[in-house]
Design an enzyme around this catalytic site. Structure first.
Site, PDB file in Angstrom:
ATOM      1  N   THR A   9     -27.305  17.029 -13.548  1.00 25.17           N
ATOM      2  CA  THR A   9     -27.359  16.213 -15.112  1.00 25.17           C
ATOM      3  C   THR A   9     -27.521  16.970 -16.156  1.00 25.17           C
ATOM      4  O   THR A   9     -27.136  17.194 -17.045  1.00 25.17           O
ATOM      5  CB  THR A   9     -28.175  15.000 -14.982  1.00 25.17           C
ATOM      6  OG1 THR A   9     -27.852  13.943 -13.928  1.00 25.17           O
ATOM      7  CG2 THR A   9     -28.335  14.405 -16.202  1.00 25.17           C
ATOM      8  N   LEU A  10     -28.707  18.080 -15.772  1.00 25.56           N
ATOM      9  CA  LEU A  10     -29.112  19.270 -16.836  1.00 25.56           C
ATOM     10  C   LEU A  10     -27.860  20.081 -16.941  1.00 25.56           C
ATOM     11  O   LEU A  10     -27.637  20.299 -18.123  1.00 25.56           O
ATOM     12  CB  LEU A  10     -30.198  19.858 -16.071  1.00 25.56           C
ATOM     13  CG  LEU A  10     -31.756  19.426 -15.697  1.00 25.56           C
ATOM     14  CD1 LEU A  10     -32.469  20.203 -15.220  1.00 25.56           C
ATOM     15  CD2 LEU A  10     -31.962  18.230 -16.655  1.00 25.56           C
ATOM     16  N   ARG A  11     -27.049  20.587 -16.052  1.00 28.27           N
ATOM     17  CA  ARG A  11     -25.937  21.395 -16.268  1.00 28.27           C
ATOM     18  C   ARG A  11     -25.039  20.653 -17.125  1.00 28.27           C
ATOM     19  O   ARG A  11     -24.605  21.069 -18.180  1.00 28.27           O
ATOM     20  CB  ARG A  11     -25.440  21.743 -14.884  1.00 28.27           C
ATOM     21  CG  ARG A  11     -24.215  22.764 -15.123  1.00 28.27           C
ATOM     22  CD  ARG A  11     -23.319  22.707 -14.254  1.00 28.27           C
ATOM     23  NE  ARG A  11     -22.179  21.551 -14.185  1.00 28.27           N
ATOM     24  CZ  ARG A  11     -21.248  21.751 -14.747  1.00 28.27           C
ATOM     25  NH1 ARG A  11     -20.768  22.803 -15.547  1.00 28.27           N
ATOM     26  NH2 ARG A  11     -20.594  20.710 -15.252  1.00 28.27           N
ATOM     27  N   ASP A  12     -24.722  19.401 -17.038  1.00 29.18           N
ATOM     28  CA  ASP A  12     -23.566  18.654 -17.732  1.00 29.18           C
ATOM     29  C   ASP A  12     -24.028  18.598 -19.314  1.00 29.18           C
ATOM     30  O   ASP A  12     -23.150  18.750 -20.103  1.00 29.18           O
ATOM     31  CB  ASP A  12     -23.384  17.088 -17.186  1.00 29.18           C
ATOM     32  CG  ASP A  12     -22.707  17.296 -16.110  1.00 29.18           C
ATOM     33  OD1 ASP A  12     -22.039  18.354 -15.758  1.00 29.18           O
ATOM     34  OD2 ASP A  12     -22.643  16.153 -15.224  1.00 29.18           O
TER      35      ASP A  12
ATOM     36  N   ASP B 162     -30.329  18.539 -10.935  1.00 30.78           N
ATOM     37  CA  ASP B 162     -29.717  19.822 -11.790  1.00 30.78           C
ATOM     38  C   ASP B 162     -28.415  19.648 -12.326  1.00 30.78           C
ATOM     39  O   ASP B 162     -28.030  20.248 -13.418  1.00 30.78           O
ATOM     40  CB  ASP B 162     -29.729  20.812 -10.737  1.00 30.78           C
ATOM     41  CG  ASP B 162     -31.217  21.443 -10.150  1.00 30.78           C
ATOM     42  OD1 ASP B 162     -32.188  21.590 -11.372  1.00 30.78           O
ATOM     43  OD2 ASP B 162     -31.615  21.493  -9.124  1.00 30.78           O
TER      44      ASP B 162
ATOM     45  N   LEU C 296     -34.750  36.074 -15.872  1.00 28.55           N
ATOM     46  CA  LEU C 296     -35.189  35.764 -17.122  1.00 28.55           C
ATOM     47  C   LEU C 296     -34.013  35.105 -17.792  1.00 28.55           C
ATOM     48  O   LEU C 296     -33.152  35.529 -17.694  1.00 28.55           O
ATOM     49  CB  LEU C 296     -35.848  36.873 -17.991  1.00 28.55           C
ATOM     50  CG  LEU C 296     -36.880  37.605 -17.422  1.00 28.55           C
ATOM     51  CD1 LEU C 296     -37.194  38.921 -18.179  1.00 28.55           C
ATOM     52  CD2 LEU C 296     -38.237  36.955 -17.175  1.00 28.55           C
TER      53      LEU C 296
ATOM     54  N   LEU D 201     -28.754  38.506 -19.744  1.00 29.75           N
ATOM     55  CA  LEU D 201     -28.213  39.133 -18.434  1.00 29.75           C
ATOM     56  C   LEU D 201     -28.256  38.195 -17.442  1.00 29.75           C
ATOM     57  O   LEU D 201     -29.152  37.199 -17.408  1.00 29.75           O
ATOM     58  CB  LEU D 201     -29.302  40.420 -18.026  1.00 29.75           C
ATOM     59  CG  LEU D 201     -29.269  41.730 -19.147  1.00 29.75           C
ATOM     60  CD1 LEU D 201     -30.407  42.518 -18.576  1.00 29.75           C
ATOM     61  CD2 LEU D 201     -28.136  42.263 -19.160  1.00 29.75           C
TER      62      LEU D 201
ATOM     63  N   GLU E 212     -21.495  21.969  -8.921  1.00 25.98           N
ATOM     64  CA  GLU E 212     -20.187  22.061  -9.209  1.00 25.98           C
ATOM     65  C   GLU E 212     -19.486  22.938  -8.498  1.00 25.98           C
ATOM     66  O   GLU E 212     -19.619  23.958  -8.288  1.00 25.98           O
ATOM     67  CB  GLU E 212     -19.964  22.204 -10.759  1.00 25.98           C
ATOM     68  CG  GLU E 212     -20.318  20.903 -11.684  1.00 25.98           C
ATOM     69  CD  GLU E 212     -19.624  19.697 -11.409  1.00 25.98           C
ATOM     70  OE1 GLU E 212     -18.486  19.750 -11.482  1.00 25.98           O
ATOM     71  OE2 GLU E 212     -20.157  18.664 -11.203  1.00 25.98           O
TER      72      GLU E 212
ATOM     73  N   ASP F 259     -32.775  37.161 -21.812  1.00 24.74           N
ATOM     74  CA  ASP F 259     -32.625  38.776 -21.798  1.00 24.74           C
ATOM     75  C   ASP F 259     -31.142  38.963 -21.912  1.00 24.74           C
ATOM     76  O   ASP F 259     -30.730  40.287 -21.882  1.00 24.74           O
ATOM     77  CB  ASP F 259     -33.274  39.376 -20.556  1.00 24.74           C
ATOM     78  CG  ASP F 259     -32.635  38.817 -19.088  1.00 24.74           C
ATOM     79  OD1 ASP F 259     -31.880  37.768 -19.185  1.00 24.74           O
ATOM     80  OD2 ASP F 259     -32.947  39.335 -17.983  1.00 24.74           O
TER      81      ASP F 259
END
Length: 305
Positions: free
Chosen positions: A68-71, A66, A210, A215, A268, A213
């Site tokens: 790595t995906l965020r970075d 997660d 979602l 939000l 993080e 959306d």
């Protein structure tokens, strides 16, 4: 897409992952020009995304957990519209990918290169981005290990209080949350602010979230002082912790607390007493399964009026 060309940015720890190697070779046999770059230290994801865009790549694959995906999502969001993202989940939790119904098998995940890209939202706080979720709690003592007593009290929700720092004591603090047509104040144990639905390895905090959306889904775990003392009994008697949450869905929310709130943004750390969370609508193009539960279209199909 006319040119079948993509760059995989792979967490360094996955360099010897045979399933990933086989999946990459399979896509190459299908005619894809699939290059691979490895991350080694902080800042590599940002640099590799910039290099990929400069080299003309319009599809980037994030291979890792997660964090790595965020970075990589954050790096792409800084250059909107330049490239779309494919998620290759290789971490231990893979919370966003699981909720999005992305396969945890590398070969199947890479098939999303052929799927349409969707404009999805990102969460933002203090100039930092999160793809999945921000979770927060208070800790009066911080230790190196997860409190076993806390795990026994809270069960699956224990990560709320241990996801960032390992809190040996559970306690509440006064907090106030405000957004459009929403105002809540009181003693607060923890909260989740979700673009995705789950965190901490499968714990669903924002069950209706979602990603397209505009939000953020807010889940507040309130705690009048008398409730803290009886929390263990309530849970053991079958009073599910899910029933205790106060929920809202907002484009932004401001949080003020009486003491430092420890926040975990997709791994993080962040700490503050006054924070503003906002959804950045359509900030990232991501290839998702057509029936992903996180897409509004799927939600409408599965929940007809």
């Amino acid at each position: 897409m006319s040119e079948r060309k993509a760059l995989l940015i792979l967490h360094g720890k996955q360099a010897l992952n045979e399933a990933v190697r086989a999946a990459v070779e399979n896509k190459r046999k299908q005619g894809w020009k699939l290059a691979v770059r490895l991350t080694w230290e902080a800042g590599d994801a940002q640099r590799l995304v910039e290099e990929a865009l400069a080299a003309g790549y319009r599809q980037i694959i994030a291979g890792g957990g997660d964090g790595t995906l965020r970075d990589i999502a954050e790096a792409l969001a800084k250059q909107p519209g330049k490239a779309s993202l494919v998620l290759l989940p290789l971490g231990t939790a893979n919370d966003f990918s699981r909720a999005a119904a992305i396969s945890l098998e590398p070969a199947e995940a890479l098939e999303l290169l052929e799927a349409p890209a969707h404009d999805i939202d990102l969460g933002e706080v203090g100039g930092q981005i999160f793809l999945n979720m921000a979770t927060g709690g208070f800790g009066s003592q911080v230790t190196a290990n997860t409190s076993e007593d806390l795990k026994k009290v809270l069960g699956g929700a224990a990560y709320l209080f241990t996801g960032l720092s390992r809190f040996s004591e559970l306690h509440a603090a006064y907090g106030e949350l405000q957004g459009p047509d929403f105002h809540w104040r009181g003693e607060l144990l923890a909260l989740g602010i979700g673009n995705g639905r789950q965190a901490g390895g499968g714990h669903v905090l924002c069950p209706e979230a979602l990603v397209d959306d505009g939000l953020l889904d807010i889940s507040i775990l309130p705690a009048p002082q008398e409730l803290v003392g009886t929390l263990k009994n309530l849970l053991s008697d079958g009073f599910g912790i899910d029933n205790m949450f106060v929920r809202a869905r907002l484009p932004w929310v401001e949080i003020k607390v009486a003491e430092g709130l420890y926040i975990n943004l997709d791994g993080e750390p962040l700490e503050g007493e006054s924070l503003r969370f906002a959804a950045r609508a359509g900030a990232l193009r991501v290839h998702l399964p057509k029936d992903s539960p996180l897409l509004s279209a799927t939600h409408r199909i599965s929940h007809p009026d």
